[in-house]
Design a protein around this motif. Structure first.
Motif, PDB file in Angstrom:
ATOM      1  N   ASN A 156      32.140 -35.636 -53.406  1.00  0.00           N
ATOM      2  CA  ASN A 156      31.993 -34.602 -52.379  1.00  0.00           C
ATOM      3  C   ASN A 156      30.578 -34.457 -51.849  1.00  0.00           C
ATOM      4  N   MET A 157      29.577 -34.750 -52.689  1.00  0.00           N
ATOM      5  CA  MET A 157      28.196 -34.567 -52.277  1.00  0.00           C
ATOM      6  C   MET A 157      27.619 -35.806 -51.581  1.00  0.00           C
ATOM      7  N   ASN A 158      28.324 -36.933 -51.675  1.00  0.00           N
ATOM      8  CA  ASN A 158      27.829 -38.174 -51.071  1.00  0.00           C
ATOM      9  C   ASN A 158      28.980 -38.927 -50.422  1.00  0.00           C
ATOM     10  N   PRO A 159      29.333 -38.587 -49.199  1.00  0.00           N
ATOM     11  CA  PRO A 159      30.471 -39.227 -48.536  1.00  0.00           C
ATOM     12  C   PRO A 159      30.195 -40.646 -48.065  1.00  0.00           C
ATOM     13  N   ASN A 160      28.975 -41.129 -48.208  1.00  0.00           N
ATOM     14  CA  ASN A 160      28.610 -42.450 -47.681  1.00  0.00           C
ATOM     15  C   ASN A 160      28.505 -43.516 -48.772  1.00  0.00           C
ATOM     16  N   ILE A 161      29.294 -43.376 -49.833  1.00  0.00           N
ATOM     17  CA  ILE A 161      29.237 -44.325 -50.934  1.00  0.00           C
ATOM     18  C   ILE A 161      29.709 -45.698 -50.468  1.00  0.00           C
ATOM     19  N   LYS A 162      28.938 -46.711 -50.797  1.00  0.00           N
ATOM     20  CA  LYS A 162      29.294 -48.074 -50.425  1.00  0.00           C
ATOM     21  C   LYS A 162      30.238 -48.686 -51.457  1.00  0.00           C
TER      22      LYS A 162
ATOM     23  N   VAL B 223      35.577 -49.371 -45.135  1.00  0.00           N
ATOM     24  CA  VAL B 223      35.282 -48.908 -43.778  1.00  0.00           C
ATOM     25  C   VAL B 223      33.875 -48.317 -43.712  1.00  0.00           C
ATOM     26  N   LEU B 224      33.559 -47.433 -44.673  1.00  0.00           N
ATOM     27  CA  LEU B 224      32.249 -46.783 -44.667  1.00  0.00           C
ATOM     28  C   LEU B 224      31.129 -47.798 -44.862  1.00  0.00           C
ATOM     29  N   THR B 225      31.383 -48.805 -45.698  1.00  0.00           N
ATOM     30  CA  THR B 225      30.375 -49.839 -45.918  1.00  0.00           C
ATOM     31  C   THR B 225      30.123 -50.630 -44.644  1.00  0.00           C
ATOM     32  N   GLU B 226      31.205 -51.013 -43.951  1.00  0.00           N
ATOM     33  CA  GLU B 226      31.080 -51.802 -42.720  1.00  0.00           C
ATOM     34  C   GLU B 226      30.451 -51.001 -41.592  1.00  0.00           C
ATOM     35  N   TYR B 227      30.759 -49.697 -41.536  1.00  0.00           N
ATOM     36  CA  TYR B 227      30.273 -48.867 -40.429  1.00  0.00           C
ATOM     37  C   TYR B 227      28.956 -48.150 -40.747  1.00  0.00           C
TER      38      TYR B 227
ATOM     39  N   MET C  20      29.761 -42.242 -43.216  1.00  0.00           N
ATOM     40  CA  MET C  20      30.867 -41.410 -42.764  1.00  0.00           C
ATOM     41  C   MET C  20      30.776 -41.055 -41.287  1.00  0.00           C
ATOM     42  N   GLU C  21      29.605 -40.630 -40.830  1.00  0.00           N
ATOM     43  CA  GLU C  21      29.485 -40.202 -39.431  1.00  0.00           C
ATOM     44  C   GLU C  21      29.798 -41.319 -38.442  1.00  0.00           C
ATOM     45  N   PRO C  22      29.240 -42.541 -38.600  1.00  0.00           N
ATOM     46  CA  PRO C  22      29.594 -43.620 -37.668  1.00  0.00           C
ATOM     47  C   PRO C  22      31.080 -43.957 -37.705  1.00  0.00           C
ATOM     48  N   ALA C  23      31.701 -43.892 -38.894  1.00  0.00           N
ATOM     49  CA  ALA C  23      33.127 -44.193 -39.002  1.00  0.00           C
ATOM     50  C   ALA C  23      33.957 -43.139 -38.277  1.00  0.00           C
ATOM     51  N   ILE C  24      33.598 -41.875 -38.429  1.00  0.00           N
ATOM     52  CA  ILE C  24      34.350 -40.809 -37.759  1.00  0.00           C
ATOM     53  C   ILE C  24      34.182 -40.904 -36.246  1.00  0.00           C
ATOM     54  N   LYS C  25      32.984 -41.234 -35.800  1.00  0.00           N
ATOM     55  CA  LYS C  25      32.780 -41.377 -34.357  1.00  0.00           C
ATOM     56  C   LYS C  25      33.625 -42.527 -33.800  1.00  0.00           C
ATOM     57  N   ALA C  26      33.799 -43.591 -34.601  1.00  0.00           N
ATOM     58  CA  ALA C  26      34.663 -44.700 -34.182  1.00  0.00           C
ATOM     59  C   ALA C  26      36.115 -44.233 -34.090  1.00  0.00           C
ATOM     60  N   LEU C  27      36.552 -43.433 -35.054  1.00  0.00           N
ATOM     61  CA  LEU C  27      37.914 -42.904 -35.028  1.00  0.00           C
ATOM     62  C   LEU C  27      38.120 -41.988 -33.825  1.00  0.00           C
TER      63      LEU C  27
ATOM     64  N   GLU D 165      31.394 -29.266 -30.065  1.00  0.00           N
ATOM     65  CA  GLU D 165      31.803 -29.662 -31.411  1.00  0.00           C
ATOM     66  C   GLU D 165      32.138 -31.147 -31.494  1.00  0.00           C
ATOM     67  N   GLU D 166      32.319 -31.787 -30.325  1.00  0.00           N
ATOM     68  CA  GLU D 166      32.656 -33.210 -30.339  1.00  0.00           C
ATOM     69  C   GLU D 166      31.518 -34.030 -30.948  1.00  0.00           C
ATOM     70  N   ASN D 167      30.297 -33.637 -30.704  1.00  0.00           N
ATOM     71  CA  ASN D 167      29.129 -34.335 -31.250  1.00  0.00           C
ATOM     72  C   ASN D 167      28.696 -33.658 -32.555  1.00  0.00           C
ATOM     73  N   PHE D 168      29.550 -33.813 -33.541  1.00  0.00           N
ATOM     74  CA  PHE D 168      29.372 -33.104 -34.801  1.00  0.00           C
ATOM     75  C   PHE D 168      28.306 -33.761 -35.680  1.00  0.00           C
ATOM     76  N   LYS D 169      27.871 -32.997 -36.677  1.00  0.00           N
ATOM     77  CA  LYS D 169      27.046 -33.501 -37.768  1.00  0.00           C
ATOM     78  C   LYS D 169      27.726 -33.067 -39.067  1.00  0.00           C
ATOM     79  N   LEU D 170      27.795 -33.971 -40.016  1.00  0.00           N
ATOM     80  CA  LEU D 170      28.432 -33.627 -41.284  1.00  0.00           C
ATOM     81  C   LEU D 170      27.697 -32.477 -41.963  1.00  0.00           C
ATOM     82  N   ASP D 171      28.439 -31.473 -42.364  1.00  0.00           N
ATOM     83  CA  ASP D 171      27.881 -30.349 -43.103  1.00  0.00           C
ATOM     84  C   ASP D 171      28.344 -30.474 -44.550  1.00  0.00           C
TER      85      ASP D 171
END
Length: 675
Positions: free
Chosen positions: A214-220, A328-332, A335-342, A411-417
């Protein structure tokens, strides 16, 4: 305030030769062993493991059992004696001259003195003292003042009350793994292992690298986490009912024993507490997602303190897709770049006529075409399509609708909180709100720690009680400004070296206004500097044993190795401790102990609380979290224990001037001169 974890070398000894078993007696009734298979135990690595024999119980193949003899012998380094009695139905385990009795027929585990049985003795002030031996760096158990504790109360755990059982088999007393882990490994920091249906993995030590943290959504992508999520349970869409009962029962047992705020919340038993709060059914659910959401509610809604936090909020069941998500997160790149792609894919399909808000989801070919048109890495499709059905995963429509609802808005240009989930807790939200206010007052170049002298007043500022466990090196390499953020002892030693060179200094302000706590060893270190002779008295109530503990330490503040009356600076300066509503845990304990022992005056605002030492834990699903544990700081006053939660009385409040004074040391020095 947190405690030092069990050292790795002790964990190795704990695990070697463990005999792990599987099986689930229903509703507290023992079942027969029907089969077995080999299992492995992994301790944060895949290159070494221990092969174990896992046993199946009648009608079940999911719930792990373990031999109490082997588990406890290895947990305590062989320093335990075992004796089977009553035809193998009773096991007595003797340690430190105290016995624990396992009665298979009654389904009970009992002891006359739980504290003495658990105690490690050795270098600690008390058998279960708060400071671990590794923390005695420039600190020692006091030779002047003896530590003491009142008599603890023995008690009995009735497993039948939790729908659990034990059974005697071929001279071994078999219990559900989580019973032994929760009861015996918790006090020594070894409750770290999660069963994935095939093998056991330590998921607490490497928690920052376990997918879904939960504290690190960008785990490779990494082999250890992939192996953990490749077990039998990861492929199961539903939790076996017997496993759900086992997990629920062992979780109730864990909290009944070790949650520190039962009395304040009026909790008689967690089974009743969950039922009263409408969570029992959800926690017993065989739907993994519903079950995990209920666990999060327990931590943030029912526990609700700044110490309570979910580290891994999903169970090991139905989690094979986490491997794809990690890809997905590793390639992108996160989390933020992956969500923006989605988002882009969703908007592209919507522009092509897919009406998400009307319940449409589109076909695989449409998503594939959108990826090509948008020049996106097609690995993103494995996030949306997680099996061979050709349909998006069950939660995708809800996610896509969320993207559509914010399209064209800010809200479309979000930042992970990363604090959003924790803000479900009212107490934690209060702390975050206060911290945001304090941070807004902090100058950009202020730093995380500093020592500043203005006229006759010195200021010591730090944001975390930290210990590097290398403080002993200061005997040959004196600390300087480079260690401030990593060693609170080093910070204070260097601070007083500077203060002693400024003869005009009469007052010392310890600024905890932006300090949310940290290590208890750092807390005792600071108290040693405030003491007139280096002596420190740390007192607390052990909520499991229902006894009062008084621990005495000595801090070698002058680093001469003598631990004598020449340590400490109490009486040489007027000490003040500056607090705010964010001063939490150790940031609350320091002003409490300094005030009750007459070491300092408290200025600023009421500190935030946090009276219990943090207890890391995980349940049988692999949910990992932290809670307020069983050591509650406070002081016995007139025969009554007073917790430090909200006991600090501000001697000199800032009042309406607070926002003008915080971080304005010149103004504070002037303000103090007028008091």
């Amino acid at each position: 305030m947190y405690r030092k974890k069990l050292p790795k070398k002790m964990l190795c000894g704990l695990l070697t030769g463990w005999l792990l078993m599987s099986g689930a007696p229903a509703l507290g009734e023992a079942a027969a062993v029907t089969g077995s298979f080999d299992s492995r135990i992994y301790e944060s690595r895949l290159d070494k493991y221990w092969t174990m024999r896992v046993y199946n119980m009648e009608g079940e193949d999911s719930v792990p059992y373990v031999s109490a003899q082997q588990y406890l012998s290895l947990l305590y380094g062989g320093k335990a004696e075992f004796q089977m009695e009553d035809g193998g139905q009773v096991l007595k385990v003797v340690r430190n001259g105290v016995s624990v009795k396992f009665d298979a027929a009654q389904g009970t585990i009992g002891s006359d003195s739980w504290d003495a049985f658990f105690g490690s003795y050795g270098e600690r002030a008390l058998p279960n003292g708060i400071l671990m031996p590794e923390e005695f760096n420039a600190q020692a158990v006091s030779r002047k003042n003896p530590s003491s504790e009142t008599k603890d109360v023995g008690f009995t755990v009735n497993l039948k009350n939790y729908g659990l059982a034990m059974t005697s088999y071929n001279g071994q007393m078999l219990l559900p793994f989580a019973v032994l882990q929760n009861v015996f490994a918790m006090p020594c920091g070894a409750a770290r292992f999660s069963f994935n249906g095939n093998h056991f993995y330590d998921i607490d030590e490497p928690i920052g690298h376990i997918y879904g943290h939960n504290m690190n959504p960008n785990i490779k992508l990494n082999p250890y986490s992939t192996a953990y999520y490749s077990g039998k349970f990861a492929k199961e869409k539903e939790i076996p009912p017997a496993y759900a009962r086992y997990a629920y029962g062992t979780t109730c047992l864990l909290f009944d024993l070790y949650y520190g705020h039962k009395q304040e919340k009026g909790i008689e038993s967690f089974d009743k507490y969950f039922a009263q709060n409408g969570l029992k059914e959800e926690l017993l659910s065989t739907d993994a997602e519903r079950n995990s959401k209920a666990f999060t509610k327990v931590v943030y809604k029912l526990f609700d303190s700044g110490h309570d936090v979910v580290m891994l909020g999903h169970s090991v069941f139905d989690t094979g897709s986490y491997i794809n998500t990690a890809k997905v997160l590793t390639e992108y790149g996160g989390m933020e770049p992956a969500i923006k792609a989605l988002q882009k894919i969703t908007y592209k399909l919507a522009d092509k006529g897919v009406k998400f808000l009307n319940g449409e989801t589109g076909s695989y070919k449409q998503y594939e075409a959108a990826c090509k048109e948008l020049k996106l890495n097609p690995v993103i499709l494995t996030y949306i399509f997680r099996d061979d059905s050709g349909k998006p995963y069950k939660k995708w429509l809800e996610e896509a609708q969320g993207y559509m609802k914010v399209r064209g808005t800010k809200e479309e240009n979000f930042k992970l909180d990363r604090t959003a989930e924790r803000r479900q807790s009212e107490d934690t939200n209060r702390l975050f709100t206060t911290k945001e206010r304090i941070e807004s007052l902090k100058p950009a170049d202020f730093g995380n720690s500093r020592v500043e002298i203005i006229g006759d007043t010195a200021f010591i500022y730090f944001e975390r009680f930290a210990e590097s466990y290398k403080e002993a090196s200061y005997y040959y390499r004196l600390p300087n400004e480079n260690v401030y953020n990593y060693s609170t002892f080093g910070l204070f030693y260097d601070a007083f070296a500077k203060i002693k060179k400024a003869p005009k200094v009469k007052k010392v302000v310890i600024d905890l206004s932006n300090n949310g706590g940290g290590a208890v060893g750092a807390l005792t270190a600071v108290l040693g500097f405030l003491s007139p002779d280096g002596e420190v008295n740390l007192t607390y109530k052990h909520t499991l044993n229902q006894n009062y503990c008084s621990e005495w330490y000595h801090v070698d503040t002058n680093l001469d190795g003598k631990f004598d009356a020449r340590d400490g600076f109490g009486g040489q300066y007027d000490f003040y401790i500056l607090t705010s509503g964010f001063s939490y845990s150790c940031g609350n304990a320091l002003p409490f102990f300094a005030q009750v022992d007459g070491l300092a005056k408290i200025i600023g605002e009421q500190p935030g609380g946090g009276d219990c030492a943090v207890a890391p834990f995980l349940d049988a699903y692999g949910h990992v979290a932290r809670m307020s544990g069983w050591n509650k700081l406070g002081r016995m006053t007139n025969g009554k224990f007073v917790s430090d939660e909200h006991a600090v009385k501000v001697d000199r409040p800032f009042g309406d001037m607070a926002d003008k004074l915080y971080f304005n040391y010149k103004a504070i020095a002037e303000w103090l001169s007028k008091q």
